[in-house]
Design a protein around this motif. Structure first.
Motif, PDB file in Angstrom:
ATOM      1  N   CYS A   1      -0.651  10.406  -4.265  1.00  0.00           N
ATOM      2  CA  CYS A   1      -1.197   9.067  -4.022  1.00  0.00           C
ATOM      3  C   CYS A   1      -2.527   9.067  -3.293  1.00  0.00           C
ATOM      4  N   GLY A   2      -3.093  10.239  -2.995  1.00  0.00           N
ATOM      5  CA  GLY A   2      -4.424  10.298  -2.411  1.00  0.00           C
ATOM      6  C   GLY A   2      -4.492  10.076  -0.917  1.00  0.00           C
ATOM      7  N   ALA A   3      -3.370  10.107  -0.216  1.00  0.00           N
ATOM      8  CA  ALA A   3      -3.381   9.887   1.233  1.00  0.00           C
ATOM      9  C   ALA A   3      -3.852  11.137   1.966  1.00  0.00           C
ATOM     10  N   ALA A   4      -4.586  10.936   3.046  1.00  0.00           N
ATOM     11  CA  ALA A   4      -5.077  12.042   3.865  1.00  0.00           C
ATOM     12  C   ALA A   4      -4.087  12.340   4.986  1.00  0.00           C
ATOM     13  N   ILE A   5      -3.815  13.611   5.206  1.00  0.00           N
ATOM     14  CA  ILE A   5      -2.936  14.042   6.297  1.00  0.00           C
ATOM     15  C   ILE A   5      -3.823  14.544   7.439  1.00  0.00           C
ATOM     16  N   PRO A   6      -3.833  13.870   8.583  1.00  0.00           N
ATOM     17  CA  PRO A   6      -4.711  14.307   9.679  1.00  0.00           C
ATOM     18  C   PRO A   6      -4.267  15.638  10.275  1.00  0.00           C
ATOM     19  N   ASP A   7      -5.238  16.401  10.774  1.00  0.00           N
ATOM     20  CA  ASP A   7      -4.936  17.714  11.349  1.00  0.00           C
ATOM     21  C   ASP A   7      -3.980  17.615  12.536  1.00  0.00           C
TER      22      ASP A   7
ATOM     23  N   THR B   1       0.811  -1.207   0.000  1.00  0.00           N
ATOM     24  CA  THR B   1       0.000   0.000   0.000  1.00  0.00           C
ATOM     25  C   THR B   1       0.849   1.263   0.000  1.00  0.00           C
ATOM     26  N   GLN B   2       0.258   2.323  -0.514  1.00  0.00           N
ATOM     27  CA  GLN B   2       0.808   3.646  -0.272  1.00  0.00           C
ATOM     28  C   GLN B   2       0.636   3.959   1.211  1.00  0.00           C
ATOM     29  N   PHE B   3       1.353   4.973   1.684  1.00  0.00           N
ATOM     30  CA  PHE B   3       1.311   5.267   3.118  1.00  0.00           C
ATOM     31  C   PHE B   3      -0.059   5.795   3.536  1.00  0.00           C
ATOM     32  N   PHE B   4      -0.333   5.653   4.817  1.00  0.00           N
ATOM     33  CA  PHE B   4      -1.573   6.115   5.435  1.00  0.00           C
ATOM     34  C   PHE B   4      -1.260   6.353   6.904  1.00  0.00           C
ATOM     35  N   PHE B   5      -2.182   7.006   7.617  1.00  0.00           N
ATOM     36  CA  PHE B   5      -1.876   7.367   9.006  1.00  0.00           C
ATOM     37  C   PHE B   5      -2.931   6.917  10.008  1.00  0.00           C
ATOM     38  N   SER B   6      -3.912   6.154   9.561  1.00  0.00           N
ATOM     39  CA  SER B   6      -4.924   5.609  10.455  1.00  0.00           C
ATOM     40  C   SER B   6      -5.021   4.109  10.225  1.00  0.00           C
ATOM     41  N   PRO B   7      -4.911   3.297  11.280  1.00  0.00           N
ATOM     42  CA  PRO B   7      -5.022   1.844  11.078  1.00  0.00           C
ATOM     43  C   PRO B   7      -6.362   1.437  10.488  1.00  0.00           C
TER      44      PRO B   7
ATOM     45  N   VAL C   1       5.521  15.414   3.219  1.00  0.00           N
ATOM     46  CA  VAL C   1       4.492  14.383   3.145  1.00  0.00           C
ATOM     47  C   VAL C   1       3.277  14.885   2.381  1.00  0.00           C
ATOM     48  N   ARG C   2       2.955  16.162   2.522  1.00  0.00           N
ATOM     49  CA  ARG C   2       1.828  16.715   1.762  1.00  0.00           C
ATOM     50  C   ARG C   2       2.087  16.611   0.264  1.00  0.00           C
ATOM     51  N   ARG C   3       3.322  16.826  -0.143  1.00  0.00           N
ATOM     52  CA  ARG C   3       3.651  16.685  -1.570  1.00  0.00           C
ATOM     53  C   ARG C   3       3.455  15.240  -2.013  1.00  0.00           C
TER      54      ARG C   3
ATOM     55  N   PHE D   1       3.867  18.434  14.974  1.00  0.00           N
ATOM     56  CA  PHE D   1       5.157  18.873  14.448  1.00  0.00           C
ATOM     57  C   PHE D   1       5.352  20.387  14.546  1.00  0.00           C
ATOM     58  N   GLU D   2       4.343  21.083  14.995  1.00  0.00           N
ATOM     59  CA  GLU D   2       4.440  22.540  15.092  1.00  0.00           C
ATOM     60  C   GLU D   2       5.573  22.947  16.036  1.00  0.00           C
ATOM     61  N   GLY D   3       6.404  23.880  15.602  1.00  0.00           N
ATOM     62  CA  GLY D   3       7.491  24.397  16.425  1.00  0.00           C
ATOM     63  C   GLY D   3       8.751  23.559  16.422  1.00  0.00           C
ATOM     64  N   LEU D   4       8.801  22.512  15.574  1.00  0.00           N
ATOM     65  CA  LEU D   4       9.955  21.615  15.585  1.00  0.00           C
ATOM     66  C   LEU D   4      10.851  21.776  14.359  1.00  0.00           C
ATOM     67  N   ASP D   5      10.617  22.794  13.562  1.00  0.00           N
ATOM     68  CA  ASP D   5      11.395  22.967  12.334  1.00  0.00           C
ATOM     69  C   ASP D   5      12.894  23.048  12.597  1.00  0.00           C
TER      70      ASP D   5
END
Length: 314
Positions: free
Chosen positions: A238-244, A193-199, A231-233, A250-254
């Motif tokens: 591939c149609g994967a959803a990025i959860p909010d 599968t392409q990647f995903f973030f929810s089991p 990851v958004r790119r 990851f905010e503040g970790l750049d």
């Protein structure tokens, strides 16, 4: 909805009642994906990653193929070296884009001659970002056609792609699943599968595939996230959803790469742990040529180095 067996229910209870990664058996099979290096520095990084991951005894490692075949020579060189210098089974990506059947068949023959016995057969993306796929006039029409063609050449092991959240070019979920079934029926051994973030995304897809008569294994593809923007790119292709919640984590970790890596490993490891609790025992990691995260996740799932898997034992 996935119906868990009694052993899986026991495992799910243990996952909730005990530390998530306590005393896991390591009874899993893994594979890793790399991309061909573009510079000497990237080449060194790739082979450091291979050296770190090889002792985990992967079923295979795959090497990607750039849009429009743009990395054809580098992909071939990397796969051939993996096959020649390591004990790992190497798998080469091969696509239908901008090449005739004769050209693609010649590449496949060259892989076979180099000892490569596994191909990841893909439709592929056009070299122009966002352009719709157009078959070469004398080429393979799609991935199912490519699988059927490769089956006539040599007894390759063949993997194909699956899209739990539907490929952007598919009209609907059913047509996307029909396309996967055509690839399996044409002779593919497994789907990755392409990647995903929810089991739940994986489990629902696995159940729908089984209901459609797909019996081949469907291996979840895991992408440890180091950059949400990156990851958004990837997700757009591939149609994967990025959860909010990922943005918030990851905010503040750049400017804090170590912290970012810890967060990335935690997210991916928890996803794998939940898949494991649902009975999954095969995982494919998109490494982006970085071994640390994939190695850490495998370690947390109980997988340990095997002395026989070291390159010097070949």
């Amino acid at each position: 909805m996935t119906v868990l067996t009694i052993p899986q229910m026991d495992e799910a209870r243990r996952a909730l009642a005990e530390p998530l990664f306590a005393d896991l058996a390591g009874d899993m099979a893994v594979s890793f994906e790399f991309f061909p290096p573009k510079s000497d520095k990237m080449d060194a990084q790739l082979w450091e990653a291979v050296e770190m991951l090889a002792p985990l005894g992967p079923r295979f490692v795959s090497v990607t193929y750039g849009a429009g075949g743009s990395t054809r020579e580098r992909t071939h060189a990397t796969v051939a070296r993996l096959q020649r210098e390591t004990p790992i089974a190497a798998a080469a990506h091969l696509t239908c884009v901008e090449a005739s059947r004769e050209e693609i068949d010649q590449v496949a023959h060259e892989y076979w001659a180099a000892g490569v016995r596994h191909i990841v057969a893909l439709r592929g993306d056009m070299p122009t970002p966002g352009a719709r796929f157009a078959p070469h006039p004398g080429g393979y029409e799609n991935a199912a056609d490519l699988v059927a063609g490769l089956r006539k050449l040599h007894p390759f092991e063949l993997s194909v792609a699956a899209y739990p959240e539907r490929h952007p070019d598919s009209a609907c979920d059913d047509s996307d699943l029909d396309n996967l079934k055509r690839k399996i029926d044409a002779g593919a051994n497994r789907a990755i599968t392409q990647f995903f973030f929810s089991p739940d995304v994986y489990f629902r897809f696995r159940d729908r595939a089984a209901a459609a008569g797909i019996t081949a294994e469907i291996v979840p593809g895991i992408l440890p996230v180091m950059s949400v923007a990156q990851v958004r790119r990837f997700a757009g292709q591939c149609g994967a959803a990025i959860p909010d919640w990922m943005d918030r984590l990851f905010e503040g970790l750049d400017d804090r790469p170590a912290a970012r890596q810890l967060v990335a490993a935690t997210i991916a490891a928890e996803l794998c742990r939940r898949l494991y609790a649902g009975g999954v025992r095969e995982f494919h990691f998109y490494t982006l040529n970085r071994a640390e995260l994939a190695y850490a996740i495998c370690h947390m799932l109980g997988l340990r180095p095997q002395a026989v898997a070291r390159a010097e034992a070949a």
